[in-house]
Design an enzyme around this catalytic site. Structure first.
Site, PDB file in Angstrom:
ATOM      1  N   ARG A  36      -4.490  10.554   4.952  1.00 30.44           N
ATOM      2  CA  ARG A  36      -3.381  11.512   5.082  1.00 30.44           C
ATOM      3  C   ARG A  36      -2.443  11.456   3.885  1.00 30.44           C
ATOM      4  O   ARG A  36      -1.841  12.446   3.493  1.00 30.44           O
ATOM      5  CB  ARG A  36      -2.531  11.211   6.309  1.00 30.44           C
ATOM      6  CG  ARG A  36      -3.145  11.158   7.617  1.00 30.44           C
ATOM      7  CD  ARG A  36      -2.077  10.827   8.625  1.00 30.44           C
ATOM      8  NE  ARG A  36      -0.792  11.292   8.171  1.00 30.44           N
ATOM      9  CZ  ARG A  36      -0.425  12.565   8.164  1.00 30.44           C
ATOM     10  NH1 ARG A  36      -1.269  13.473   8.559  1.00 30.44           N
ATOM     11  NH2 ARG A  36       0.762  12.930   7.734  1.00 30.44           N
TER      12      ARG A  36
ATOM     13  N   VAL B  74       9.222   6.502  16.692  1.00 35.47           N
ATOM     14  CA  VAL B  74       8.842   7.218  15.469  1.00 35.47           C
ATOM     15  C   VAL B  74       7.627   8.106  15.679  1.00 35.47           C
ATOM     16  O   VAL B  74       7.608   9.264  15.279  1.00 35.47           O
ATOM     17  CB  VAL B  74       8.586   6.222  14.308  1.00 35.47           C
ATOM     18  CG1 VAL B  74       8.113   6.950  13.064  1.00 35.47           C
ATOM     19  CG2 VAL B  74       9.861   5.429  14.012  1.00 35.47           C
TER      20      VAL B  74
ATOM     21  N   ARG C 223       1.296  14.138  13.301  1.00 35.97           N
ATOM     22  CA  ARG C 223       1.591  13.941  11.872  1.00 35.97           C
ATOM     23  C   ARG C 223       1.828  15.287  11.129  1.00 35.97           C
ATOM     24  O   ARG C 223       1.127  15.621  10.187  1.00 35.97           O
ATOM     25  CB  ARG C 223       0.482  13.155  11.184  1.00 35.97           C
ATOM     26  CG  ARG C 223       0.022  11.905  11.894  1.00 35.97           C
ATOM     27  CD  ARG C 223       1.070  10.808  11.954  1.00 35.97           C
ATOM     28  NE  ARG C 223       1.440  10.248  10.673  1.00 35.97           N
ATOM     29  CZ  ARG C 223       0.777   9.280  10.067  1.00 35.97           C
ATOM     30  NH1 ARG C 223      -0.329   8.836  10.581  1.00 35.97           N
ATOM     31  NH2 ARG C 223       1.204   8.801   8.912  1.00 35.97           N
TER      32      ARG C 223
ATOM     33  N   ASP D  24       5.431   0.269  11.840  1.00 33.95           N
ATOM     34  CA  ASP D  24       4.167  -0.336  11.386  1.00 33.95           C
ATOM     35  C   ASP D  24       4.025  -1.783  11.828  1.00 33.95           C
ATOM     36  O   ASP D  24       2.982  -2.392  11.610  1.00 33.95           O
ATOM     37  CB  ASP D  24       4.045  -0.259   9.863  1.00 33.95           C
ATOM     38  CG  ASP D  24       3.824   1.158   9.393  1.00 33.95           C
ATOM     39  OD1 ASP D  24       3.916   1.418   8.186  1.00 33.95           O
ATOM     40  OD2 ASP D  24       3.588   2.023  10.267  1.00 33.95           O
TER      41      ASP D  24
ATOM     42  N   ARG E 206      -8.401  -0.412   5.115  1.00 37.13           N
ATOM     43  CA  ARG E 206      -7.599   0.615   4.450  1.00 37.13           C
ATOM     44  C   ARG E 206      -6.284   0.033   3.953  1.00 37.13           C
ATOM     45  O   ARG E 206      -5.690   0.535   3.012  1.00 37.13           O
ATOM     46  CB  ARG E 206      -7.303   1.760   5.423  1.00 37.13           C
ATOM     47  CG  ARG E 206      -8.532   2.533   5.825  1.00 37.13           C
ATOM     48  CD  ARG E 206      -8.177   3.748   6.612  1.00 37.13           C
ATOM     49  NE  ARG E 206      -7.112   4.485   5.938  1.00 37.13           N
ATOM     50  CZ  ARG E 206      -6.584   5.600   6.425  1.00 37.13           C
ATOM     51  NH1 ARG E 206      -6.996   6.080   7.577  1.00 37.13           N
ATOM     52  NH2 ARG E 206      -5.639   6.234   5.779  1.00 37.13           N
TER      53      ARG E 206
ATOM     54  N   CYS F  86      -3.928  12.147  13.488  1.00 38.96           N
ATOM     55  CA  CYS F  86      -4.699  10.899  13.420  1.00 38.96           C
ATOM     56  C   CYS F  86      -4.433  10.150  14.717  1.00 38.96           C
ATOM     57  O   CYS F  86      -3.766  10.655  15.619  1.00 38.96           O
ATOM     58  CB  CYS F  86      -4.279  10.079  12.199  1.00 38.96           C
ATOM     59  SG  CYS F  86      -2.672   9.337  12.391  1.00 38.96           S
TER      60      CYS F  86
ATOM     61  N   LYS G  11       0.847  -1.203   0.000  1.00 44.00           N
ATOM     62  CA  LYS G  11       0.000   0.000   0.000  1.00 44.00           C
ATOM     63  C   LYS G  11       0.878   1.247   0.000  1.00 44.00           C
ATOM     64  O   LYS G  11       0.648   2.181  -0.766  1.00 44.00           O
ATOM     65  CB  LYS G  11      -0.873   0.004   1.255  1.00 44.00           C
ATOM     66  CG  LYS G  11      -1.477   1.355   1.605  1.00 44.00           C
ATOM     67  CD  LYS G  11      -2.306   1.322   2.853  1.00 44.00           C
ATOM     68  CE  LYS G  11      -1.517   1.481   4.120  1.00 44.00           C
ATOM     69  NZ  LYS G  11      -1.191   2.875   4.490  1.00 44.00           N
ATOM     70  N   ASN G  12       1.922   1.252   0.839  1.00 47.13           N
ATOM     71  CA  ASN G  12       2.733   2.457   1.012  1.00 47.13           C
ATOM     72  C   ASN G  12       3.731   2.685  -0.108  1.00 47.13           C
ATOM     73  O   ASN G  12       4.486   3.655  -0.081  1.00 47.13           O
ATOM     74  CB  ASN G  12       3.439   2.437   2.374  1.00 47.13           C
ATOM     75  CG  ASN G  12       2.444   2.630   3.504  1.00 47.13           C
ATOM     76  OD1 ASN G  12       1.281   2.967   3.266  1.00 47.13           O
ATOM     77  ND2 ASN G  12       2.878   2.394   4.717  1.00 47.13           N
TER      78      ASN G  12
END
Ligand code: EPZ
Length: 419
Positions: free
Chosen positions: A92, A328, A121, A306, A398, A116, A22-23
């Site tokens: 985002r 992070v 962010r 993540d 998502r 979020c 996805k990223n």
């Protein structure tokens, strides 16, 4: 809002194929704005965020067709350079159109993404970098307004190795006049994948994947086709599922070289791991209990943030006490309260979790809050006694393609209850 219902206790066995990242798909789709020719993007995961990016590109005037895991985009004429709040607040990563719009059309008006569940962010590094490239950038009424006749190459230093910040600035620099150097750039594999795609289209980029990226601007980018890299976080999630249920799973179609920090930590828990060219075999069937390990999340090549929630779930059932430090994001512990409801023994000390593993968690109704926290709750449900109901699974949709189907393939007793 759908609910996912899991009856814990099944030992997972078998193989699962990993979807596209996805990223990586998101910045690659945004980068199609940088040229007018057709781009064919393969191995795009069928997840909500990708659909949202497609909607945004169409709103800007691009032609976008999704056929399964293929997206065909032609950003010939963009008739708007506005990314509205209504859309940006749902994702985002919409901020990734800022650099390409500015570079191609000389202007962009993008809603501030806002915070979020995992933190504030900010996008200050994105904006400071675009200003360095010669753009006039202002923030008013919740919108970023950027203008520039033609961007000029510059030396940009990122205070923090921001992933989407590096991607935005790399994309903008592709069409700038002259050479841009991005120092303290993010080094995630998704940055390299984006640079590979841009290079195929005629961009001149060196150093992607290192902390210094050099881009020599060109007048325009051609179209091209591309295969998105596999999702390392999805792969890590299924490996943790195998470890938690003391099963034996194979994740196919992955990039083991993108999983090194996760594999290193899983090995410390006592599981056995065999790595092939595009697959990882994890076997936890022969160990009595997983060993507690300490984890510190860091920008790549460190342990990925993540995967923090998934590791917290794993440590909740490990033997001993582990410390997980989140460096992070400032508040990425939304999964902790919910894991506690399942019997986990977790103490929050600032940006650290101190987890004392217990033999068994107990199933409970829990609330998903952000994408990866939700994955952590699903994993906990797989090995808990009884039934776990994970509410608000739109967070999961998502970023995970067919999650319950893939877990069913591995033998999990999991189903989706439609709202
Ligand atoms: C990307 O978000 C990912 N999203 C996130 O994945 C991931 O968690 C994150 O990188 C870190 O790896 C996408 O790629 C679409 P950052 P991003 O900018 O780029 C600070 C998921 O679950 N920062 O690298 O927004 C920031 O506050 C998502 O798939 C600034 O201070 O993250 C954070 O502390 C969640 N100023 C740190 O940098 C800025 O201008 C890292 O953020 C930008 C960031």
């Amino acid at each position: 809002m759908d609910t996912i219902v899991i009856t814990g206790g099944n030992v997972l066995h078998g193989e699962v194929r990993i979807s596209g990242a996805k990223n990586s798909a998101l910045p690659i789709l945004a980068s199609t704005i940088l040229g007018g020719e057709e781009c064919v993007i393969n191995n795009v995961p069928q997840v909500v965020d990708v659909v949202t990016m497609g909607k945004l590109l169409r709103l800007l005037g691009a032609q976008v067709e999704h056929e399964g895991n293929r997206a065909v985009v032609r950003a010939g004429v963009i008739h708007s350079t506005q990314a509205p709040y209504e859309l940006v607040k749902t994702m985002r990563a919409s901020v990734l159109v800022l650099g390409p719009l500015l570079a191609r059309w000389g202007e962009a008006t993008v809603s501030l993404p806002g915070g979020c569940a995992i933190g504030s962010r900010p996008v200050n590094i994105h904006l400071a970098g675009l200003t360095k490239l010669g753009a006039e950038v202002s923030v008013e009424h919740g919108y970023i307004r950027a203008r520039s006749r033609r961007l000029k190459g510059a030396l940009i230093y990122c205070d923090v190795p921001t992933v989407t910040g590096t991607e935005n600035l790399m994309m903008a620099a592709c069409l700038a006049q002259g050479t841009t150097t991005i120092e303290n750039a993010a080094k995630e594999p998704e940055i390299v994948d984006l640079a590979d795609f841009l290079t195929k289209r005629g961009a001149k980029i060196a150093g992607a994947g290192s902390d210094i990226i050099t881009i020599e601007g060109v007048r325009e980018l051609r179209g091209s086709d591309h295969e998105v890299i596999p999702d390392r976080i999805e792969a890590g999630t299924y490996l943790v599922a195998g470890a938690m249920t003391k099963g034996a799973v194979v994740v196919n179609g992955c990039r083991p070289d993108h999983l090194e920090p996760v594999l290193a930590k899983l090995l410390e828990t006592g599981v056995t791991i065999k790595v092939e060219k595009e697959a990882v075999h994890l076997d936890a069937s022969k160990i009595n209990r997983l060993k507690a390990v300490d984890v510190r999340t860091l920008p790549s090549p460190g342990f990925p943030t993540d995967m923090q929630a998934q590791m917290a779930a794993l440590m909740a059932v490990a033997e001993g006490t582990s410390v997980i430090t989140e460096t992070v994001f400032e508040s990425r512990f939304m999964h902790v309260e919910e894991l506690r409801r399942m019997g986990a023994n977790i103490r929050v000390e600032g940006n650290r979790l101190v987890i004392t593993g217990c033999e068994r968690l107990t199933g409970a109704p829990v609330m998903a809050s952000d994408l990866r926290a939700s994955a952590g709750l699903i994993l906990a449900g797989l090995c808990a006694d009884g039934v776990t109901e994970v509410l608000r699974v739109y967070h999961l949709d998502r970023g995970y393609e067919r999650l319950e189907e893939k877990l069913q393939t591995l033998g999990a007793a999991i189903e989706r209850r439609k709202a």
